[in-house]
Design a protein around this motif. Structure first.
Motif, PDB file in Angstrom:
ATOM      1  N   PRO A  94      12.427   1.916   3.924  1.00 40.92           N
ATOM      2  CA  PRO A  94      13.049   0.690   4.781  1.00 40.92           C
ATOM      3  C   PRO A  94      12.070  -0.314   5.405  1.00 40.92           C
ATOM      4  O   PRO A  94      12.237  -1.219   5.728  1.00 40.92           O
ATOM      5  N   LEU A  95      10.571   0.481   5.372  1.00 45.05           N
ATOM      6  CA  LEU A  95       9.612  -0.531   5.965  1.00 45.05           C
ATOM      7  C   LEU A  95       9.113  -1.446   4.788  1.00 45.05           C
ATOM      8  O   LEU A  95       8.326  -2.253   5.052  1.00 45.05           O
ATOM      9  N   LEU A  96       9.594  -1.164   3.617  1.00 40.91           N
ATOM     10  CA  LEU A  96       8.928  -1.751   2.469  1.00 40.91           C
ATOM     11  C   LEU A  96       9.545  -2.825   1.921  1.00 40.91           C
ATOM     12  O   LEU A  96       9.488  -3.459   0.732  1.00 40.91           O
ATOM     13  N   ARG A  97      10.516  -3.629   2.700  1.00 36.93           N
ATOM     14  CA  ARG A  97      11.465  -4.400   2.398  1.00 36.93           C
ATOM     15  C   ARG A  97      10.471  -5.782   2.050  1.00 36.93           C
ATOM     16  O   ARG A  97       9.920  -6.381   2.544  1.00 36.93           O
ATOM     17  N   GLY A  98      10.934  -6.159   0.621  1.00 33.27           N
ATOM     18  CA  GLY A  98      10.014  -7.181   0.042  1.00 33.27           C
ATOM     19  C   GLY A  98       8.693  -6.753  -0.260  1.00 33.27           C
ATOM     20  O   GLY A  98       7.729  -7.729  -0.792  1.00 33.27           O
ATOM     21  N   GLY A  99       8.217  -5.490  -0.037  1.00 31.37           N
ATOM     22  CA  GLY A  99       6.827  -5.103  -0.348  1.00 31.37           C
ATOM     23  C   GLY A  99       6.857  -4.344  -1.834  1.00 31.37           C
ATOM     24  O   GLY A  99       7.810  -4.502  -2.716  1.00 31.37           O
ATOM     25  N   ARG A 100       5.662  -4.089  -1.990  1.00 30.98           N
ATOM     26  CA  ARG A 100       5.278  -3.152  -3.433  1.00 30.98           C
ATOM     27  C   ARG A 100       4.994  -1.918  -3.357  1.00 30.98           C
ATOM     28  O   ARG A 100       4.137  -1.504  -2.238  1.00 30.98           O
ATOM     29  N   VAL A 101       4.985  -1.157  -4.259  1.00 34.28           N
ATOM     30  CA  VAL A 101       4.757   0.205  -4.379  1.00 34.28           C
ATOM     31  C   VAL A 101       3.623   0.297  -5.550  1.00 34.28           C
ATOM     32  O   VAL A 101       3.970  -0.166  -6.719  1.00 34.28           O
ATOM     33  N   VAL A 102       2.590   0.982  -5.637  1.00 35.69           N
ATOM     34  CA  VAL A 102       1.686   1.080  -6.745  1.00 35.69           C
ATOM     35  C   VAL A 102       1.794   2.465  -6.922  1.00 35.69           C
ATOM     36  O   VAL A 102       1.112   3.438  -6.052  1.00 35.69           O
ATOM     37  N   HIS A 103       2.070   3.021  -8.042  1.00 43.61           N
ATOM     38  CA  HIS A 103       1.854   4.627  -8.402  1.00 43.61           C
ATOM     39  C   HIS A 103       0.569   4.353  -9.590  1.00 43.61           C
ATOM     40  O   HIS A 103       0.715   4.089 -10.473  1.00 43.61           O
ATOM     41  N   VAL A 104      -0.390   5.160  -8.899  1.00 41.06           N
ATOM     42  CA  VAL A 104      -1.600   5.372  -9.856  1.00 41.06           C
ATOM     43  C   VAL A 104      -1.222   6.607 -10.656  1.00 41.06           C
ATOM     44  O   VAL A 104      -1.336   7.637 -10.256  1.00 41.06           O
ATOM     45  N   ALA A 105      -0.730   6.076 -11.994  1.00 46.65           N
ATOM     46  CA  ALA A 105      -0.580   7.223 -12.848  1.00 46.65           C
ATOM     47  C   ALA A 105      -1.689   7.294 -13.791  1.00 46.65           C
ATOM     48  O   ALA A 105      -2.880   7.289 -13.381  1.00 46.65           O
ATOM     49  N   THR A 143      -4.106 -13.588   2.218  1.00 51.46           N
ATOM     50  CA  THR A 143      -3.409 -13.083   3.358  1.00 51.46           C
ATOM     51  C   THR A 143      -3.426 -11.609   3.681  1.00 51.46           C
ATOM     52  O   THR A 143      -3.515 -10.736   2.587  1.00 51.46           O
ATOM     53  N   ALA A 144      -3.817 -11.225   4.843  1.00 50.62           N
ATOM     54  CA  ALA A 144      -3.926  -9.969   5.472  1.00 50.62           C
ATOM     55  C   ALA A 144      -2.562  -9.405   5.290  1.00 50.62           C
ATOM     56  O   ALA A 144      -1.692  -9.615   5.681  1.00 50.62           O
ATOM     57  N   ARG A 145      -2.650  -7.901   4.519  1.00 57.45           N
ATOM     58  CA  ARG A 145      -1.395  -7.205   4.487  1.00 57.45           C
ATOM     59  C   ARG A 145      -1.567  -5.856   5.017  1.00 57.45           C
ATOM     60  O   ARG A 145      -2.512  -5.381   5.480  1.00 57.45           O
ATOM     61  N   THR A 146      -0.463  -5.350   5.354  1.00 56.99           N
ATOM     62  CA  THR A 146      -0.544  -3.769   6.098  1.00 56.99           C
ATOM     63  C   THR A 146      -0.234  -2.922   4.777  1.00 56.99           C
ATOM     64  O   THR A 146       0.587  -2.907   3.892  1.00 56.99           O
ATOM     65  N   ILE A 147      -1.371  -2.054   4.388  1.00 57.65           N
ATOM     66  CA  ILE A 147      -1.312  -1.136   3.046  1.00 57.65           C
ATOM     67  C   ILE A 147      -1.365   0.155   3.340  1.00 57.65           C
ATOM     68  O   ILE A 147      -2.316   0.714   4.398  1.00 57.65           O
ATOM     69  N   VAL A 148      -0.789   1.209   2.831  1.00 58.74           N
ATOM     70  CA  VAL A 148      -0.931   2.466   3.158  1.00 58.74           C
ATOM     71  C   VAL A 148      -1.580   2.859   1.801  1.00 58.74           C
ATOM     72  O   VAL A 148      -0.758   2.833   0.623  1.00 58.74           O
ATOM     73  N   LEU A 149      -2.518   3.701   1.828  1.00 60.57           N
ATOM     74  CA  LEU A 149      -3.293   4.068   0.567  1.00 60.57           C
ATOM     75  C   LEU A 149      -3.580   5.607   0.781  1.00 60.57           C
ATOM     76  O   LEU A 149      -4.011   6.297   1.743  1.00 60.57           O
ATOM     77  N   GLY A 158       5.987  -1.313  11.771  1.00 60.74           N
ATOM     78  CA  GLY A 158       7.439  -1.548  11.443  1.00 60.74           C
ATOM     79  C   GLY A 158       7.356  -2.189  10.043  1.00 60.74           C
ATOM     80  O   GLY A 158       8.741  -2.313   9.606  1.00 60.74           O
ATOM     81  N   HIS A 159       6.203  -2.467   9.558  1.00 60.57           N
ATOM     82  CA  HIS A 159       6.555  -2.950   8.089  1.00 60.57           C
ATOM     83  C   HIS A 159       5.377  -2.680   7.218  1.00 60.57           C
ATOM     84  O   HIS A 159       3.979  -2.589   7.664  1.00 60.57           O
TER      85      HIS A 159
END
Ligand SMILES: NC(=O)c1ccc[n+]([C@@H]2O[C@H](COP(=O)([O-])OP(=O)(O)OC[C@H]3O[C@@H](n4cnc5c(N)ncnc54)[C@H](OP(=O)(O)O)[C@@H]3O)[C@@H](O)[C@H]2O)c1
Length: 262
Positions: free
Chosen positions: A123-134, A2-8, A79-80
């Motif tokens: 607020p835009l990430l509801r149900g989404g995921r964050v990846v911290h590149v540590a 599924t295509a997702r909206t991703i901020v990198l 918006g998401h």
């Protein structure tokens, strides 16, 4: 897929650029970030395979105002957000240096900006995921919440860097105990990039290897909040990262430092 909206973030070189290539090829809608103004990165953007739209937003995380402006711009563009990948990072400079905001620069660029972005985009990430590149270097670090700027503890570029990465892992594990976005922290492997070579000398696997680890963390169907992956495999974060008291102290100090922006 599924295509997702991703901020990198940090998409202009190294692991981030290789990640952008993989994600673009899969047709995800991308909002890419780097510190350079758009004209400087136009040739890189033009080379990305782009079956889906790609936006680019500049911002130097040495200035927290620019990290906040990035979040605002993302809000104007969509918006998401399905996934926020906090990948931007810098090596520790040879001598302790301060950001425009008066914070130790490595801690600000690698950690404070990532938390600020995560909070602003929640607020835009509801149900989404964050990846911290540590980084696995966090295992060798220790963090004193009363001296996050390394004013009293000895400074070295690698100490400053490893502490910033420990803070990222601690933030992911703290967040897993509280309402808010699900954060997965990863170490992408030892990858041949400018950042690695600036601190640890030559060597490292190709950037595509690190990028595959980032994409896995960003798109794998079920990864519980607070998961830590080292080179693609679930691993145990360092002792201090798992310590709830230390996590809470870091959280309180971070909230103080970011108060003007939250
Ligand atoms: N390489 C490794 O072995 C390794 C291992 C563990 C973790 N990591 C992590 O992986 C992530 C990517 O690093 P990399 O190895 O791919 O290094 P890199 O090639 O130097 O890429 C770092 C990215 O962050 C951007 N950046 C640097 N300073 C910034 C600032 N002040 N404001 C905003 N963006 C900034 C860079 O912009 P420019 O294009 O202008 O430089 C670049 O896009 C980092 O978080 C790093 O800590 C890397």
């Amino acid at each position: 897929m599924t295509a997702r909206t991703i901020v990198l973030t940090g998409a202009t070189s190294g692991i981030g650029l290789a990640t952008a290539r993989l994600l673009a090829r899969s047709g995800h809608r991308l909002i890419l970030h780097g510190p350079e103004p758009r004209p400087a990165v136009e040739p890189l953007l033009a080379e990305l395979p782009a079956p889906a739209p790609i936006d680019y937003v500049p911002g130097d995380f040495g200035d927290l105002g620019q990290a906040a402006a990035l979040a605002d711009r993302v809000g104007e563009l969509t918006g998401h957000v399905d996934v926020l990948i906090n990948n931007a990072g810098r090596p520790g400079p040879p001598a302790r240096s301060l950001s425009r905001d008066g914070h130790e620069i490595t801690f600000q660029v690698n950690y404070l900006a990532a938390v600020l972005l995560t909070e602003r985009l929640a607020p835009l990430l509801r149900g989404g995921r964050v990846v911290h590149v540590a980084s696995a270097t966090h295992l060798s670090a220790s963090l004193d919440a009363d001296d996050l700027g390394l004013e009293r503890h000895p400074y070295s570029p690698t100490i400053a860097y490893a502490r910033s990465k420990l803070a990222m892992v601690m933030h992911a594990l703290w967040q897993a105990r509280h309402p808010g976005p699900a954060i997965v922290a990863i170490s992408p492997g030892v990858i041949s990039t400018g950042l690695l070579h600036a601190m640890y000398g030559a060597g490292g696997a190709p950037t595509g290897h690190g990028a595959r680890n980032v994409v896995q963390a960003a798109t794998a169907p079920s990864l519980p909040a607070g998961t830590y992956l080292d080179d693609g495999e679930p691993a145990r974060p360092g002792r201090q990262a798992r310590d709830h008291t230390a996590q809470d102290a870091l959280r309180q100090a971070t909230t103080r430092l970011l108060r003007p922006w939250l």
